[in-house]
Design a protein around this motif. Structure first.
Motif, short mmCIF file in Angstrom:
data_model
loop_
_atom_site.label_atom_id
_atom_site.label_comp_id
_atom_site.label_asym_id
_atom_site.label_seq_id
_atom_site.Cartn_x
_atom_site.Cartn_y
_atom_site.Cartn_z
N ASN A 96 3.26 7.60 -1.92
CA ASN A 96 3.96 6.43 -2.45
C ASN A 96 2.98 5.34 -2.89
OD1 ASN A 96 6.15 4.73 -3.06
ND2 ASN A 96 6.06 3.80 -1.03
N GLY A 97 3.34 4.62 -3.96
CA GLY A 97 2.55 3.46 -4.34
C GLY A 97 2.20 3.42 -5.82
N TYR A 147 2.31 -2.70 -13.00
CA TYR A 147 2.05 -1.62 -12.05
C TYR A 147 2.04 -0.28 -12.78
CZ TYR A 147 3.37 -5.47 -9.07
OH TYR A 147 3.44 -6.70 -8.48
N ARG A 199 1.00 4.27 -12.32
CA ARG A 199 0.48 5.42 -11.57
C ARG A 199 -0.70 6.05 -12.30
NH1 ARG A 199 2.35 7.13 -6.41
NH2 ARG A 199 1.95 9.27 -7.11
N THR A 248 -2.77 -0.67 -2.96
CA THR A 248 -1.65 -0.13 -3.72
C THR A 248 -0.39 -0.92 -3.37
OG1 THR A 248 -1.37 1.59 -2.03
CG2 THR A 248 -2.59 2.18 -4.02
N THR A 249 0.61 -0.77 -4.21
CA THR A 249 1.83 -1.56 -4.08
C THR A 249 3.04 -0.65 -4.04
OG1 THR A 249 0.79 -3.35 -5.34
CG2 THR A 249 3.18 -3.42 -5.11
N ALA A 250 3.97 -0.96 -3.17
CA ALA A 250 5.20 -0.17 -3.05
C ALA A 250 6.41 -1.04 -3.38
CB ALA A 250 5.34 0.40 -1.64
N PRO A 290 11.78 1.88 -6.73
CA PRO A 290 10.92 1.98 -7.92
C PRO A 290 11.69 2.31 -9.20
CG PRO A 290 10.57 3.84 -6.45
CD PRO A 290 11.40 2.85 -5.70
N ASP A 345 2.25 -5.13 -1.08
CA ASP A 345 0.88 -4.65 -1.19
C ASP A 345 0.37 -4.17 0.16
OD1 ASP A 345 0.92 -5.45 -3.84
OD2 ASP A 345 0.09 -7.43 -3.40
N LEU A 352 2.21 4.03 2.53
CA LEU A 352 1.55 4.12 1.23
C LEU A 352 0.72 5.40 1.15
CD1 LEU A 352 0.39 0.42 0.80
CD2 LEU A 352 2.17 1.58 -0.52
#
Length: 262
Positions: A100-101, A114, A116, A175-177, A181, A203, A211
């Motif tokens: 995740n993230g 954001y 990937r 990283t950010t979740a 999403p 974060d 994460l």
């Protein structure tokens, strides 16, 4: 006008949306970090000619009633954030997230976005940026004389500089979740911005609090599966053809009615 004409037209419009969505998925099959979309539909309201349970005599009632559907409508085009396969590149600044993230970056106007897509580079100042020059946040600068760059699974960035044998930590990739999403707004270029539906960004350090971990030397490929998309494309095309046939049939029925006066 026969209701079937309108009902079939909603079906054709719905299948057009599905095919458009599928086409975008197929077009991005080789886009790093791309997440496929899925069109979702629901039936429209019903014209009720007789409610279920309506009395048909003093002692009996209709078990089903009579309801005629009025077509279909799109309800959502949902982003599917399943993980894509990893491709090894051995480029030290190619990184991926297993789990995740998202990576956080900053646009020139200060907007936080954001992604990937972890295919990063160095700009003229040594700052880690994406292909469009947007800075990774927190900002990390690789020294000009760095001979080796190492990124740990927890996002720790270390370099070995010329004339040295010990590695020096120069930054930390966070990283950010998001709780949802799928609620992020896609703005193109593999970038997303938060919305009220996505929830607030959280974060954290990769590998902690749910994460995913960082993998250096890999990029995440698109999660599009061509076999599935081509199957959906055929299904959508056949459904579109079937709805167009309904319109043709309804038109022929109307023509038959018009010819009754002759």
């Amino acid at each position: 006008m026969m209701q079937s004409l309108h009902t079939a037209s909603t079906g054709m419009l719905g299948m057009q949306l599905q095919i458009d969505t599928t086409a975008n998925n197929i077009a991005n099959v080789n886009t790093i970090g791309f997440k496929k979309s899925r069109a979702e539909f629901a039936d429209l309201m019903y014209r009720t000619m007789e409610y279920a349970g309506t009395a048909t005599s003093d002692t009996t009632q209709s078990p089903t009633g009579i309801e005629v559907g009025l077509g279909v409508r799109p309800t959502a085009v949902n982003k599917i954030f399943t993980e894509g396969s990893l491709k090894q590149t051995d480029n030290p600044l190619d990184i991926s997230i297993t789990g995740n993230g998202f990576f956080k970056m900053e646009l020139p106007d200060g907007t936080e976005v954001y992604s990937r897509n972890g295919a990063f580079k160095r700009d003229q100042n040594g700052t880690i940026v994406n292909s469009d020059g947007y800075k990774l946040i927190p900002e990390i600068v690789i020294p000009e004389d760095a001979t080796d760059v190492s990124i740990g699974t927890d996002g720790t960035v270390s370099v070995v500089q010329a004339g040295q044998t010990q590695a020096t930590i120069v930054g930390q990739i966070n990283t950010t979740a998001f709780i949802n999403p799928a609620g992020l707004h896609s703005m193109g270029d593999n970038l997303y911005v938060e919305t009220d539906a996505s929830g607030q960004p959280v974060d954290g350090t990769p590998g902690q609090n749910g994460l995913g971990v960082i993998r250096q030397g890999f990029v995440e490929l698109s999660n599009v599966e061509l076999v599935v998309e081509l199957t959906d494309l055929i299904t959508g095309q056949r459904a579109y053809d079937a709805n167009s046939k309904i319109i043709t049939t309804s038109d022929e029925m109307l023509q038959t009615v018009n010819n009754l006066k002759r």
